[in-house]
Design a protein around this motif. Structure first.
Motif, PDB file in Angstrom:
ATOM      1  N   VAL A 230      -3.034 -42.632  66.093  1.00  0.00           N
ATOM      2  CA  VAL A 230      -2.917 -42.473  64.643  1.00  0.00           C
ATOM      3  C   VAL A 230      -1.676 -43.192  64.127  1.00  0.00           C
ATOM      4  O   VAL A 230      -1.721 -43.894  63.104  1.00  0.00           O
ATOM      5  CB  VAL A 230      -2.867 -40.973  64.260  1.00  0.00           C
ATOM      6  CG1 VAL A 230      -2.451 -40.796  62.798  1.00  0.00           C
ATOM      7  CG2 VAL A 230      -4.216 -40.321  64.495  1.00  0.00           C
ATOM      8  N   ASP A 231      -0.555 -43.040  64.837  1.00  0.00           N
ATOM      9  CA  ASP A 231       0.672 -43.708  64.411  1.00  0.00           C
ATOM     10  C   ASP A 231       0.496 -45.224  64.402  1.00  0.00           C
ATOM     11  O   ASP A 231       1.004 -45.921  63.507  1.00  0.00           O
ATOM     12  CB  ASP A 231       1.830 -43.321  65.344  1.00  0.00           C
ATOM     13  CG  ASP A 231       2.241 -41.864  65.197  1.00  0.00           C
ATOM     14  OD1 ASP A 231       1.872 -41.258  64.162  1.00  0.00           O
ATOM     15  OD2 ASP A 231       2.909 -41.337  66.104  1.00  0.00           O
ATOM     16  N   GLN A 232      -0.209 -45.747  65.396  1.00  0.00           N
ATOM     17  CA  GLN A 232      -0.451 -47.187  65.460  1.00  0.00           C
ATOM     18  C   GLN A 232      -1.334 -47.653  64.305  1.00  0.00           C
ATOM     19  O   GLN A 232      -1.115 -48.732  63.719  1.00  0.00           O
ATOM     20  CB  GLN A 232      -1.090 -47.546  66.804  1.00  0.00           C
ATOM     21  CG  GLN A 232      -0.180 -47.384  68.007  1.00  0.00           C
ATOM     22  CD  GLN A 232       1.042 -48.289  67.930  1.00  0.00           C
ATOM     23  OE1 GLN A 232       0.968 -49.438  67.479  1.00  0.00           O
ATOM     24  NE2 GLN A 232       2.192 -47.762  68.364  1.00  0.00           N
ATOM     25  N   LEU A 233      -2.327 -46.844  63.959  1.00  0.00           N
ATOM     26  CA  LEU A 233      -3.212 -47.198  62.847  1.00  0.00           C
ATOM     27  C   LEU A 233      -2.470 -47.152  61.514  1.00  0.00           C
ATOM     28  O   LEU A 233      -2.689 -48.000  60.631  1.00  0.00           O
ATOM     29  CB  LEU A 233      -4.417 -46.251  62.820  1.00  0.00           C
ATOM     30  CG  LEU A 233      -5.443 -46.461  63.930  1.00  0.00           C
ATOM     31  CD1 LEU A 233      -6.456 -45.329  63.938  1.00  0.00           C
ATOM     32  CD2 LEU A 233      -6.142 -47.810  63.769  1.00  0.00           C
ATOM     33  N   VAL A 234      -1.587 -46.175  61.359  1.00  0.00           N
ATOM     34  CA  VAL A 234      -0.775 -46.093  60.135  1.00  0.00           C
ATOM     35  C   VAL A 234       0.111 -47.338  60.018  1.00  0.00           C
ATOM     36  O   VAL A 234       0.219 -47.943  58.945  1.00  0.00           O
ATOM     37  CB  VAL A 234       0.080 -44.809  60.140  1.00  0.00           C
ATOM     38  CG1 VAL A 234       1.119 -44.850  59.027  1.00  0.00           C
ATOM     39  CG2 VAL A 234      -0.810 -43.575  59.974  1.00  0.00           C
ATOM     40  N   ALA A 235       0.732 -47.731  61.118  1.00  0.00           N
ATOM     41  CA  ALA A 235       1.570 -48.935  61.106  1.00  0.00           C
ATOM     42  C   ALA A 235       0.725 -50.178  60.820  1.00  0.00           C
ATOM     43  O   ALA A 235       1.169 -51.104  60.130  1.00  0.00           O
ATOM     44  CB  ALA A 235       2.299 -49.072  62.440  1.00  0.00           C
ATOM     45  N   GLU A 236      -0.511 -50.188  61.331  1.00  0.00           N
ATOM     46  CA  GLU A 236      -1.380 -51.338  61.115  1.00  0.00           C
ATOM     47  C   GLU A 236      -1.789 -51.452  59.641  1.00  0.00           C
ATOM     48  O   GLU A 236      -1.929 -52.574  59.114  1.00  0.00           O
ATOM     49  CB  GLU A 236      -2.623 -51.225  61.995  1.00  0.00           C
ATOM     50  CG  GLU A 236      -3.610 -52.372  61.860  1.00  0.00           C
ATOM     51  CD  GLU A 236      -3.021 -53.730  62.212  1.00  0.00           C
ATOM     52  OE1 GLU A 236      -3.648 -54.753  61.837  1.00  0.00           O
ATOM     53  OE2 GLU A 236      -1.941 -53.796  62.841  1.00  0.00           O
ATOM     54  N   ILE A 237      -1.987 -50.331  58.982  1.00  0.00           N
ATOM     55  CA  ILE A 237      -2.304 -50.361  57.549  1.00  0.00           C
ATOM     56  C   ILE A 237      -1.173 -51.028  56.775  1.00  0.00           C
ATOM     57  O   ILE A 237      -1.406 -51.871  55.895  1.00  0.00           O
ATOM     58  CB  ILE A 237      -2.582 -48.943  57.022  1.00  0.00           C
ATOM     59  CG1 ILE A 237      -3.916 -48.425  57.568  1.00  0.00           C
ATOM     60  CG2 ILE A 237      -2.599 -48.923  55.490  1.00  0.00           C
ATOM     61  CD1 ILE A 237      -4.221 -46.987  57.196  1.00  0.00           C
ATOM     62  N   ASP A 238       0.066 -50.669  57.103  1.00  0.00           N
ATOM     63  CA  ASP A 238       1.216 -51.297  56.423  1.00  0.00           C
ATOM     64  C   ASP A 238       1.282 -52.791  56.742  1.00  0.00           C
ATOM     65  O   ASP A 238       1.600 -53.608  55.864  1.00  0.00           O
ATOM     66  CB  ASP A 238       2.512 -50.611  56.846  1.00  0.00           C
ATOM     67  CG  ASP A 238       2.687 -49.247  56.188  1.00  0.00           C
ATOM     68  OD1 ASP A 238       2.165 -49.067  55.060  1.00  0.00           O
ATOM     69  OD2 ASP A 238       3.325 -48.371  56.791  1.00  0.00           O
ATOM     70  N   ARG A 239       0.980 -53.168  57.975  1.00  0.00           N
ATOM     71  CA  ARG A 239       1.010 -54.589  58.332  1.00  0.00           C
ATOM     72  C   ARG A 239      -0.083 -55.361  57.588  1.00  0.00           C
ATOM     73  O   ARG A 239       0.157 -56.451  57.057  1.00  0.00           O
ATOM     74  CB  ARG A 239       0.820 -54.758  59.837  1.00  0.00           C
ATOM     75  CG  ARG A 239       1.055 -56.195  60.314  1.00  0.00           C
ATOM     76  CD  ARG A 239       0.503 -56.417  61.697  1.00  0.00           C
ATOM     77  NE  ARG A 239      -0.957 -56.390  61.676  1.00  0.00           N
ATOM     78  CZ  ARG A 239      -1.720 -57.403  61.274  1.00  0.00           C
ATOM     79  NH1 ARG A 239      -1.164 -58.535  60.866  1.00  0.00           N
ATOM     80  NH2 ARG A 239      -3.031 -57.306  61.286  1.00  0.00           N
ATOM     81  N   GLN A 240      -1.274 -54.781  57.534  1.00  0.00           N
ATOM     82  CA  GLN A 240      -2.373 -55.448  56.837  1.00  0.00           C
ATOM     83  C   GLN A 240      -2.096 -55.565  55.342  1.00  0.00           C
ATOM     84  O   GLN A 240      -2.461 -56.564  54.711  1.00  0.00           O
ATOM     85  CB  GLN A 240      -3.677 -54.684  57.077  1.00  0.00           C
ATOM     86  CG  GLN A 240      -4.187 -54.781  58.506  1.00  0.00           C
ATOM     87  CD  GLN A 240      -5.384 -53.875  58.765  1.00  0.00           C
ATOM     88  OE1 GLN A 240      -5.816 -53.136  57.883  1.00  0.00           O
ATOM     89  NE2 GLN A 240      -5.912 -53.924  59.990  1.00  0.00           N
ATOM     90  N   THR A 241      -1.435 -54.549  54.810  1.00  0.00           N
ATOM     91  CA  THR A 241      -1.074 -54.597  53.391  1.00  0.00           C
ATOM     92  C   THR A 241      -0.150 -55.775  53.102  1.00  0.00           C
ATOM     93  O   THR A 241      -0.315 -56.490  52.104  1.00  0.00           O
ATOM     94  CB  THR A 241      -0.400 -53.282  52.964  1.00  0.00           C
ATOM     95  OG1 THR A 241      -1.344 -52.210  53.079  1.00  0.00           O
ATOM     96  CG2 THR A 241       0.102 -53.358  51.527  1.00  0.00           C
TER      97      THR A 241
END
Length: 284
Positions: A123-134
Protein backbone atom coordinates in the motif's frame (compact mmCIF):
# COMPACT_ATOMS: atom_id res chain seq x y z
CA UNK A 1 -24.94 71.78 -104.26
CA UNK A 2 -22.09 73.64 -102.71
CA UNK A 3 -19.51 71.21 -101.36
CA UNK A 4 -17.89 71.48 -97.95
CA UNK A 5 -14.26 72.48 -97.99
CA UNK A 6 -11.70 70.30 -96.18
CA UNK A 7 -8.20 71.34 -95.28
CA UNK A 8 -5.34 68.96 -94.92
CA UNK A 9 -3.13 69.60 -91.90
CA UNK A 10 0.10 71.15 -92.98
CA UNK A 11 2.04 71.28 -89.72
CA UNK A 12 5.23 69.44 -88.89
CA UNK A 13 6.11 70.87 -85.45
CA UNK A 14 3.24 69.04 -83.74
CA UNK A 15 1.34 65.86 -84.45
CA UNK A 16 -1.83 65.75 -82.37
CA UNK A 17 -2.99 62.45 -83.86
CA UNK A 18 0.30 60.72 -83.01
CA UNK A 19 0.21 62.11 -79.46
CA UNK A 20 -3.36 60.87 -79.03
CA UNK A 21 -2.47 57.40 -80.30
CA UNK A 22 0.65 57.32 -78.12
CA UNK A 23 -1.35 58.25 -75.01
CA UNK A 24 -3.89 55.50 -75.65
CA UNK A 25 -1.05 53.06 -76.29
CA UNK A 26 0.44 53.90 -72.89
CA UNK A 27 -2.91 53.47 -71.12
CA UNK A 28 -3.53 50.16 -72.85
CA UNK A 29 -0.03 48.95 -71.95
CA UNK A 30 -0.68 49.75 -68.28
CA UNK A 31 -3.90 47.73 -68.36
CA UNK A 32 -2.06 44.84 -70.00
CA UNK A 33 0.61 44.98 -67.31
CA UNK A 34 -2.09 44.82 -64.62
CA UNK A 35 -3.69 41.79 -66.26
CA UNK A 36 -0.31 40.08 -66.56
CA UNK A 37 0.43 40.78 -62.86
CA UNK A 38 -2.93 39.32 -61.82
CA UNK A 39 -2.39 36.22 -63.93
CA UNK A 40 1.19 35.76 -62.71
CA UNK A 41 0.38 36.22 -59.01
CA UNK A 42 -3.07 34.65 -59.00
CA UNK A 43 -4.29 37.66 -57.04
CA UNK A 44 -6.79 40.25 -58.20
CA UNK A 45 -5.41 42.73 -55.67
CA UNK A 46 -1.63 43.07 -55.83
CA UNK A 47 -1.41 46.64 -54.54
CA UNK A 48 -3.76 48.98 -52.73
CA UNK A 49 -4.44 50.93 -55.91
CA UNK A 50 -6.06 47.86 -57.45
CA UNK A 51 -8.93 47.96 -54.91
CA UNK A 52 -8.37 49.93 -51.70
CA UNK A 53 -11.59 48.83 -49.97
CA UNK A 54 -11.20 45.25 -51.14
CA UNK A 55 -7.65 45.17 -49.81
CA UNK A 56 -8.76 46.35 -46.36
CA UNK A 57 -11.54 43.75 -46.20
CA UNK A 58 -9.31 40.97 -47.50
CA UNK A 59 -6.60 41.76 -44.95
CA UNK A 60 -9.13 41.41 -42.13
CA UNK A 61 -10.37 38.15 -43.60
CA UNK A 62 -6.79 36.92 -43.98
CA UNK A 63 -6.10 37.68 -40.32
CA UNK A 64 -9.25 35.76 -39.37
CA UNK A 65 -8.38 32.75 -41.50
CA UNK A 66 -4.87 32.56 -40.05
CA UNK A 67 -6.34 32.97 -36.57
CA UNK A 68 -8.76 30.11 -37.21
CA UNK A 69 -5.91 27.95 -38.51
CA UNK A 70 -3.85 28.53 -35.36
CA UNK A 71 -6.94 27.98 -33.21
CA UNK A 72 -7.33 24.55 -34.78
CA UNK A 73 -3.73 23.79 -33.86
CA UNK A 74 -4.41 25.02 -30.32
CA UNK A 75 -7.44 22.74 -30.04
CA UNK A 76 -5.49 19.75 -31.32
CA UNK A 77 -2.75 20.41 -28.78
CA UNK A 78 -5.34 20.79 -26.02
CA UNK A 79 -7.01 17.52 -27.03
CA UNK A 80 -3.62 15.80 -26.86
CA UNK A 81 -2.95 17.31 -23.44
CA UNK A 82 -6.29 16.08 -22.13
CA UNK A 83 -5.54 12.61 -23.49
CA UNK A 84 -2.30 12.62 -21.53
CA UNK A 85 -4.17 13.75 -18.40
CA UNK A 86 -6.77 11.02 -18.94
CA UNK A 87 -4.01 8.43 -19.24
CA UNK A 88 -2.45 9.59 -15.98
CA UNK A 89 -5.82 9.52 -14.22
CA UNK A 90 -6.44 5.99 -15.46
CA UNK A 91 -3.22 4.84 -13.80
CA UNK A 92 -4.07 6.71 -10.58
CA UNK A 93 -7.51 5.13 -10.59
CA UNK A 94 -6.02 1.65 -11.06
CA UNK A 95 -3.65 2.26 -8.13
CA UNK A 96 -6.55 3.38 -5.93
CA UNK A 97 -8.55 0.31 -6.85
CA UNK A 98 -5.63 -1.89 -5.87
CA UNK A 99 -5.20 -0.01 -2.58
CA UNK A 100 -8.88 -0.55 -1.82
CA UNK A 101 -8.59 -4.23 -2.63
CA UNK A 102 -5.63 -4.58 -0.29
CA UNK A 103 -7.41 -2.58 2.44
CA UNK A 104 -10.41 -4.91 2.30
CA UNK A 105 -8.05 -7.86 2.49
CA UNK A 106 -6.33 -6.39 5.54
CA UNK A 107 -9.66 -5.82 7.28
CA UNK A 108 -10.17 -9.59 7.52
CA UNK A 109 -9.29 -11.31 10.81
CA UNK A 110 -7.91 -14.35 9.00
CA UNK A 111 -4.65 -12.45 8.53
CA UNK A 112 -1.78 -12.23 10.94
CA UNK A 113 0.10 -9.05 11.87
CA UNK A 114 2.94 -10.25 9.65
CA UNK A 115 0.53 -10.61 6.73
CA UNK A 116 -0.78 -7.08 7.30
CA UNK A 117 2.74 -5.69 7.44
CA UNK A 118 3.39 -7.09 3.95
CA UNK A 119 0.12 -5.56 2.72
CA UNK A 120 1.06 -2.24 4.33
CA UNK A 121 4.33 -2.27 2.41
CA UNK A 122 2.52 -2.69 -0.92
CA UNK A 123 0.00 0.00 0.00
CA UNK A 124 2.81 2.41 0.87
CA UNK A 125 4.45 1.72 -2.49
CA UNK A 126 1.19 2.34 -4.33
CA UNK A 127 0.64 5.61 -2.47
CA UNK A 128 4.15 6.73 -3.44
CA UNK A 129 3.48 5.65 -7.02
CA UNK A 130 0.35 7.82 -7.19
CA UNK A 131 2.45 10.85 -6.22
CA UNK A 132 5.09 9.92 -8.82
CA UNK A 133 2.49 9.48 -11.55
CA UNK A 134 0.92 12.79 -10.61
CA UNK A 135 4.25 14.55 -11.15
CA UNK A 136 5.12 12.53 -14.27
CA UNK A 137 1.87 13.23 -16.14
CA UNK A 138 3.05 16.17 -18.24
CA UNK A 139 2.47 17.74 -21.62
CA UNK A 140 5.28 19.79 -23.14
CA UNK A 141 6.97 19.88 -19.76
CA UNK A 142 3.90 21.14 -17.91
CA UNK A 143 2.49 18.90 -15.16
CA UNK A 144 -1.24 18.40 -15.61
CA UNK A 145 -2.31 16.67 -12.39
CA UNK A 146 -0.45 18.63 -9.73
CA UNK A 147 -3.20 21.22 -9.22
CA UNK A 148 -1.50 23.90 -11.31
CA UNK A 149 -4.63 24.00 -13.47
CA UNK A 150 -7.36 23.76 -10.84
CA UNK A 151 -10.15 26.33 -10.67
CA UNK A 152 -8.38 28.43 -8.05
CA UNK A 153 -5.34 28.71 -10.33
CA UNK A 154 -7.41 29.78 -13.33
CA UNK A 155 -7.74 26.39 -14.98
CA UNK A 156 -6.29 25.10 -18.25
CA UNK A 157 -7.16 27.74 -20.86
CA UNK A 158 -7.38 27.07 -24.58
CA UNK A 159 -7.53 29.84 -27.21
CA UNK A 160 -10.28 28.42 -29.42
CA UNK A 161 -10.88 31.38 -31.75
CA UNK A 162 -9.14 34.25 -33.51
CA UNK A 163 -10.45 37.02 -31.24
CA UNK A 164 -9.91 38.19 -27.70
CA UNK A 165 -12.04 36.25 -25.24
CA UNK A 166 -12.43 33.19 -27.48
CA UNK A 167 -11.18 30.87 -24.75
CA UNK A 168 -12.21 27.60 -23.15
CA UNK A 169 -11.27 26.65 -19.60
CA UNK A 170 -10.76 23.15 -18.22
CA UNK A 171 -10.35 22.80 -14.46
CA UNK A 172 -8.00 19.95 -13.54
CA UNK A 173 -7.75 19.29 -9.82
CA UNK A 174 -4.59 17.86 -8.30
CA UNK A 175 -4.38 14.10 -7.77
CA UNK A 176 -1.51 13.87 -5.32
CA UNK A 177 -2.23 11.71 -2.31
CA UNK A 178 -2.40 14.89 -0.21
CA UNK A 179 -5.07 16.31 -2.53
CA UNK A 180 -6.96 13.02 -2.48
CA UNK A 181 -6.77 12.73 1.31
CA UNK A 182 -4.83 9.45 1.34
CA UNK A 183 -1.30 10.66 2.07
CA UNK A 184 -1.15 7.92 4.70
CA UNK A 185 -3.20 4.73 4.49
CA UNK A 186 -2.94 2.59 7.58
CA UNK A 187 -3.82 -1.08 7.10
CA UNK A 188 -1.61 -2.44 9.87
CA UNK A 189 -4.66 -3.52 11.91
CA UNK A 190 -8.13 -4.71 11.07
CA UNK A 191 -9.80 -1.62 12.57
CA UNK A 192 -7.38 0.77 10.85
CA UNK A 193 -7.99 -0.93 7.50
CA UNK A 194 -11.75 -0.74 7.98
CA UNK A 195 -11.57 2.96 8.82
CA UNK A 196 -9.37 3.68 5.76
CA UNK A 197 -12.02 2.50 3.31
CA UNK A 198 -14.07 5.71 3.46
CA UNK A 199 -11.04 7.85 2.60
CA UNK A 200 -10.10 5.55 -0.28
CA UNK A 201 -13.67 5.59 -1.62
CA UNK A 202 -13.69 9.38 -1.49
CA UNK A 203 -10.41 9.47 -3.44
CA UNK A 204 -11.79 7.07 -6.05
CA UNK A 205 -14.92 9.20 -6.47
CA UNK A 206 -12.82 12.35 -6.82
CA UNK A 207 -10.66 10.83 -9.55
CA UNK A 208 -13.72 9.44 -11.34
CA UNK A 209 -15.37 12.84 -11.27
CA UNK A 210 -12.21 14.45 -12.65
CA UNK A 211 -12.04 11.88 -15.44
CA UNK A 212 -15.66 12.57 -16.35
CA UNK A 213 -14.94 16.31 -16.42
CA UNK A 214 -11.94 15.84 -18.68
CA UNK A 215 -13.92 13.55 -20.99
CA UNK A 216 -16.73 16.09 -21.29
CA UNK A 217 -14.26 18.87 -22.08
CA UNK A 218 -12.49 16.65 -24.62
CA UNK A 219 -15.82 16.26 -26.44
CA UNK A 220 -16.36 20.01 -26.27
CA UNK A 221 -12.91 20.63 -27.73
CA UNK A 222 -13.68 18.20 -30.56
CA UNK A 223 -16.89 20.09 -31.35
CA UNK A 224 -15.08 23.42 -31.14
CA UNK A 225 -12.47 22.13 -33.58
CA UNK A 226 -15.20 21.16 -36.06
CA UNK A 227 -16.75 24.62 -35.75
CA UNK A 228 -13.43 26.37 -36.26
CA UNK A 229 -12.78 24.25 -39.34
CA UNK A 230 -16.08 25.29 -40.91
CA UNK A 231 -15.53 28.94 -39.98
CA UNK A 232 -12.06 28.90 -41.53
CA UNK A 233 -13.39 27.29 -44.70
CA UNK A 234 -16.08 29.97 -45.08
CA UNK A 235 -13.60 32.76 -44.34
CA UNK A 236 -11.18 31.47 -46.97
CA UNK A 237 -14.03 31.26 -49.48
CA UNK A 238 -14.91 34.90 -48.86
CA UNK A 239 -11.24 35.89 -49.05
CA UNK A 240 -10.85 34.07 -52.36
CA UNK A 241 -13.89 35.85 -53.82
CA UNK A 242 -12.43 39.25 -52.98
CA UNK A 243 -8.74 38.74 -53.59
CA UNK A 244 -8.11 35.92 -56.04
CA UNK A 245 -7.81 36.39 -59.78
CA UNK A 246 -10.63 35.30 -62.07
CA UNK A 247 -8.42 33.77 -64.74
CA UNK A 248 -11.17 33.62 -67.35
CA UNK A 249 -11.83 37.35 -67.05
CA UNK A 250 -8.18 38.33 -66.98
CA UNK A 251 -7.32 36.11 -69.97
CA UNK A 252 -10.10 37.85 -71.91
CA UNK A 253 -8.87 41.26 -70.78
CA UNK A 254 -5.31 40.39 -71.82
CA UNK A 255 -6.41 39.21 -75.27
CA UNK A 256 -8.49 42.34 -75.75
CA UNK A 257 -5.55 44.48 -74.61
CA UNK A 258 -3.28 42.82 -77.13
CA UNK A 259 -5.77 43.58 -79.92
CA UNK A 260 -6.00 47.21 -78.78
CA UNK A 261 -2.24 47.38 -78.55
CA UNK A 262 -1.88 46.32 -82.20
CA UNK A 263 -4.57 48.80 -83.19
CA UNK A 264 -2.84 51.61 -81.29
CA UNK A 265 0.50 50.79 -82.91
CA UNK A 266 -1.08 50.83 -86.37
CA UNK A 267 -2.78 54.17 -85.67
CA UNK A 268 0.45 55.63 -84.31
CA UNK A 269 2.36 54.48 -87.38
CA UNK A 270 -0.26 56.06 -89.66
CA UNK A 271 -0.26 59.28 -87.66
CA UNK A 272 3.52 59.51 -88.00
CA UNK A 273 3.14 59.25 -91.80
CA UNK A 274 0.98 62.38 -92.03
CA UNK A 275 3.82 64.96 -91.64
CA UNK A 276 5.65 63.32 -94.53
CA UNK A 277 2.85 64.36 -96.89
CA UNK A 278 3.73 67.98 -96.12
CA UNK A 279 7.19 67.43 -97.51
CA UNK A 280 5.64 66.45 -100.85
CA UNK A 281 4.37 70.02 -101.16
CA UNK A 282 8.00 71.13 -101.05
CA UNK A 283 8.94 68.69 -103.76
CA UNK A 284 10.82 66.39 -101.35
Amino acid sequence: MEGRAYKMAGRINSNKEAQFASRLLGINQQEQNKSLAKIASGLRINRSSDDAAGLAISERLRALSQGFEQSQNNLQDAASALQVAEGGLTNVSDSLQRIRELTIQSANDTLTDEDRSLIQEEVDQLVAEIDRQTQATQFNGRPLLTGDFDEASGGFKVQVGPNEGDTLQVNIDGTSTANLGIATVDVSTRDAASNALSSIDSAINGVSSLRANIGANANRISNASDFVGVARENTLSALSTIRDTNFADEASNLALGQIRNQSNLSALAQANLNPRSVLQLLGQ
